[in-house]
Design a protein around this motif. Structure first.
Motif, PDB file in Angstrom:
ATOM      1  N   PRO A  80      46.357  46.445  37.026  1.00  0.00           N
ATOM      2  CA  PRO A  80      46.810  46.500  38.412  1.00  0.00           C
ATOM      3  C   PRO A  80      47.011  45.175  38.797  1.00  0.00           C
ATOM      4  O   PRO A  80      46.291  44.886  39.967  1.00  0.00           O
ATOM      5  CB  PRO A  80      45.831  47.407  39.070  1.00  0.00           C
ATOM      6  N   ASP A 197      36.042  45.516  36.162  1.00  0.00           N
ATOM      7  CA  ASP A 197      36.716  44.975  37.326  1.00  0.00           C
ATOM      8  C   ASP A 197      35.458  44.923  38.507  1.00  0.00           C
ATOM      9  O   ASP A 197      35.660  44.135  39.419  1.00  0.00           O
ATOM     10  CB  ASP A 197      37.442  46.210  38.040  1.00  0.00           C
ATOM     11  N   ASP A 198      34.265  45.283  38.105  1.00  0.00           N
ATOM     12  CA  ASP A 198      33.076  45.082  38.876  1.00  0.00           C
ATOM     13  C   ASP A 198      32.678  43.542  38.711  1.00  0.00           C
ATOM     14  O   ASP A 198      32.190  42.894  39.650  1.00  0.00           O
ATOM     15  CB  ASP A 198      31.861  45.971  38.722  1.00  0.00           C
ATOM     16  N   SER A 199      32.541  43.128  37.614  1.00  0.00           N
ATOM     17  CA  SER A 199      31.974  41.889  37.214  1.00  0.00           C
ATOM     18  C   SER A 199      32.698  40.853  37.020  1.00  0.00           C
ATOM     19  O   SER A 199      32.132  39.634  36.530  1.00  0.00           O
ATOM     20  CB  SER A 199      31.173  41.951  35.947  1.00  0.00           C
ATOM     21  N   TYR A 200      34.245  40.968  36.784  1.00  0.00           N
ATOM     22  CA  TYR A 200      34.926  39.819  36.355  1.00  0.00           C
ATOM     23  C   TYR A 200      36.020  39.761  37.460  1.00  0.00           C
ATOM     24  O   TYR A 200      36.715  40.479  38.014  1.00  0.00           O
ATOM     25  CB  TYR A 200      35.584  40.243  34.974  1.00  0.00           C
ATOM     26  N   ASP A 201      36.362  38.307  37.300  1.00  0.00           N
ATOM     27  CA  ASP A 201      37.694  37.842  37.882  1.00  0.00           C
ATOM     28  C   ASP A 201      38.695  38.149  36.909  1.00  0.00           C
ATOM     29  O   ASP A 201      38.775  37.434  35.863  1.00  0.00           O
ATOM     30  CB  ASP A 201      37.691  36.306  38.365  1.00  0.00           C
ATOM     31  N   GLN A 224      32.142  36.458  36.746  1.00  0.00           N
ATOM     32  CA  GLN A 224      31.847  35.989  38.060  1.00  0.00           C
ATOM     33  C   GLN A 224      30.508  36.249  38.315  1.00  0.00           C
ATOM     34  O   GLN A 224      29.811  37.485  38.455  1.00  0.00           O
ATOM     35  CB  GLN A 224      33.072  36.240  39.037  1.00  0.00           C
ATOM     36  N   ALA A 229      29.484  41.495  42.765  1.00  0.00           N
ATOM     37  CA  ALA A 229      29.606  41.788  41.423  1.00  0.00           C
ATOM     38  C   ALA A 229      28.404  42.278  40.524  1.00  0.00           C
ATOM     39  O   ALA A 229      28.326  43.356  39.762  1.00  0.00           O
ATOM     40  CB  ALA A 229      30.591  40.636  40.752  1.00  0.00           C
ATOM     41  N   ASN A 232      27.159  45.499  41.704  1.00  0.00           N
ATOM     42  CA  ASN A 232      27.964  46.640  41.441  1.00  0.00           C
ATOM     43  C   ASN A 232      27.980  46.962  39.800  1.00  0.00           C
ATOM     44  O   ASN A 232      28.481  48.000  39.330  1.00  0.00           O
ATOM     45  CB  ASN A 232      29.497  46.313  41.756  1.00  0.00           C
TER      46      ASN A 232
END
Lengths: 378, 182
Positions: A80, A197-201, A224, A229, A232
């Motif tokens: 997305p 998607d919680d932890s990365y750019d 990140q 992040a 989460n």
């Protein structure tokens, strides 16, 4: 000045909170339907269900299921970036639901040894039909080959001498997939990908050359370190051993991941969460490792590998644990004596690259007919 | 009379509880996030992530408080985090607080309350002068570009923007009079 962002509402609500709220109400009224809201909620519930099943899935998939987890997670989480999430989820779900024979070349690059020597890579071929039918051939240095498979009901292993074992439970993992804290590297990676998607750019990289094939979409995920992040990220191991960078090449026409490579930080570098060193928070808080039956035997020894001899680990490295003594105290059964070769920790990198599509014979994933042992002691 | 459950009545699972709460509060959360974020491509992702965080933190929810307010609190943090990653500014703390105040006024205990309040919005739209209700229809229902509207109505784009803003202001006043906006 006109709004130049095509994704932003052209209604140009100003910065008064009331105006923004009324703008949001109007947008909701005219764009959302019962069906579209149901679709949103159903997507959430599917994700919740997937999260609930995570432990079960990891336990049952074995480590070679990682690319499957990666394909599913990345298809659902990464795309997305350019279009609406719901449209991408629809197309990705379509891709993920296909049971198609696929083959990946796997290259695991161990970390540079302390003497500065670069151990040779470990190569493997991974054949996948679906989450229950997988087969991996691991090519170690010196010509030793190990074949493991899962046929939907059993796990099996073809030993170098041609004999085979078959079990209705998960067979042990090769030692090199363990992390310094004793957890399974690939478990960490699978969990990490599910939480991507919680932890990365996650960004699109406009570098047509990087994926080596015109038209592939390159996605880069950088770990990140934001507080949110990390908070989460439900899996402790993800916070402790994240890949610092993940590169993906995705076919935009099919949403298939063509190539995926994960890069891990150096042993002696700071962890992205700012912590170093061994676990200081007591025993594992996330319960037994997946396939928890494979803990050390009561006498404190791991026991011989399935091929009957221990031998050096694939990169030849031996010596003390890179992260100091076991933080959780001595193994059950007493002292073990000098350390005889601890887990190697995450590699420098591990990559999965899809080869030309091919179909496998119908019995490709079936346990060998000459299996000599059924359900060996766990 | 006792509150004890009959033996055949099982406790709803956390998943079932969450599904009910998520369905009841999804519309309102989405409105709130649209007001905060505005970038359409980001709203979907922030909504999904907010719900996922809520699911993971469901055990932390204080049942004596409003679930909707709790959900919006998560949504605010997720939105700020997403915006930070993209180096965007979505709303400053004061703006967030004021949007939340409007949300509280609009809030209800269950989904029916939201639909009732949306009915109030319909009433207010119907009461708008024709020029303004026409503008609302073209912008929000037909999603026509400002340029197209300007050409069709022989107005400048700036005039179109002002008319839309005036229409929203009138709606806001109407909703305030009816007690569903702060």
């Amino acid at each position: 000045m006109m709004n130049t962002n095509p994704n932003q509402s052209e209604s140009n609500s100003n910065d008064a909170p009331e105006d923004r709220f009324v703008d949001a109400l109007l947008t909701h009224k005219f764009t959302e339907t019962t069906e579209s809201m149901d679709a949103r909620i159903n997507r959430v519930l599917r994700a919740v269900e997937s999260q609930n099943n995570r432990n079960y899935s990891i336990q049952n998939w074995q480590w070679w299921a990682l690319p499957i987890a990666a394909l599913l997670a990345i298809s659902l989480l990464v795309m997305p970036t350019t279009s609406s999430a719901s449209a991408v989820v629809r197309s990705a779900a379509k891709v993920a639901s296909k049971n198609v024979d696929r083959q990946y070349q796997v290259v695991l690059m161990p970390k540079v040894r302390r003497d500065g020597e670069q151990p040779p890579p470990i190569l493997a071929t991974l054949d996948v039909r679906d989450s229950q039918h997988m087969r991996i051939t691991i090519h170690y240095q010196g010509g030793r080959t190990e074949i493991r498979g899962r046929d939907g009901e059993t796990s099996w292993e073809q030993r170098p001498d041609g004999s085979a074992v078959i079990a209705d439970h998960d067979l042990p993992w090769p030692r090199w997939v363990e992390t310094p804290d004793g957890s399974l590297l690939v478990d960490s990676m699978a969990a990490m990908l599910e939480d991507l998607d919680d932890s990365y750019d996650i960004v699109r990289v406009d570098d047509a050359e990087a994926c080596g094939q015109t038209g592939l979409l390159q996605i880069r995920a950088n770990f990140q370190n934001s507080e949110l992040a990390l908070a989460n990220t439900p899996n402790e191991k993800v916070r402790r051993n994240p890949a610092e960078r993940i590169e993906m090449c995705i076919d935009p026409k099919t949403n298939e991941v063509i190539r995926l490579e994960m890069f891990f930080p150096p042993n002696d570098g700071p962890r992205p969460d700012g912590q170093r060193g061994p676990r200081t928070d007591g025993p594992r808080t996330d319960g037994p490792r997946p396939g928890g039956e494979r803990g050390p035997p009561p006498d404190g020894e791991r026991g011989p590998p399935p091929d009957g001899h221990r031998g050096p680990p694939p990169d030849g490295e031996r010596g003390p644990r890179p992260d100091g003594p076991r933080p959780d105290g001595p193994r059950a059964g007493g002292e073990r004596g000098p350390h005889r070769g601890g887990p190697l920790g995450p590699p420098q990198s591990i990559s999965f690259e899809r080869t030309d599509t091919k179909s496998f014979p119908s019995n490709w994933f079936t346990a060998p007919a000459n299996a000599v042992e059924v359900n060996p002691p766990q | 009379m006792t509150n004890q459950r009959a033996p055949h009545q099982r406790e709803p699972s956390a998943h079932e509880v969450f599904e009910v709460l998520a369905r009841d509060h999804a519309d309102h959360l989405l409105v709130f996030l649209r007001a905060v974020v505005r970038d359409r491509s980001m709203v979907d992702d922030v909504f999904q992530e907010t719900m996922m965080v809520a699911w993971r933190r469901l055990a932390d929810f204080d049942r004596t408080r409003s679930f909707g307010a709790w959900l919006r609190g998560i949504g605010s943090r997720v939105a700020m985090d997403f915006a930070g990653r993209r180096r965007m500014i979505v709303a400053d703390p004061t703006m967030l607080q004021e949007i939340e105040e409007h949300s509280v006024a609009f809030d209800g205990d269950h989904a029916q309350a939201f639909q009732t309040r949306m009915g109030t919005l319909d009433d207010c739209i119907e009461r708008l002068p024709t020029d303004y209700s026409q503008m609302i229809q073209m912008v929000y229902r037909a999603e026509l570009p400002l340029r197209t509207i300007a050409v069709n109505l022989a107005l400048t784009e700036e005039a179109v923007k002002k008319r839309i803003q005036r229409a929203r202001a009138l709606l806001g006043e109407c909703l305030q009079r009816k007690g569903v906006l702060a």
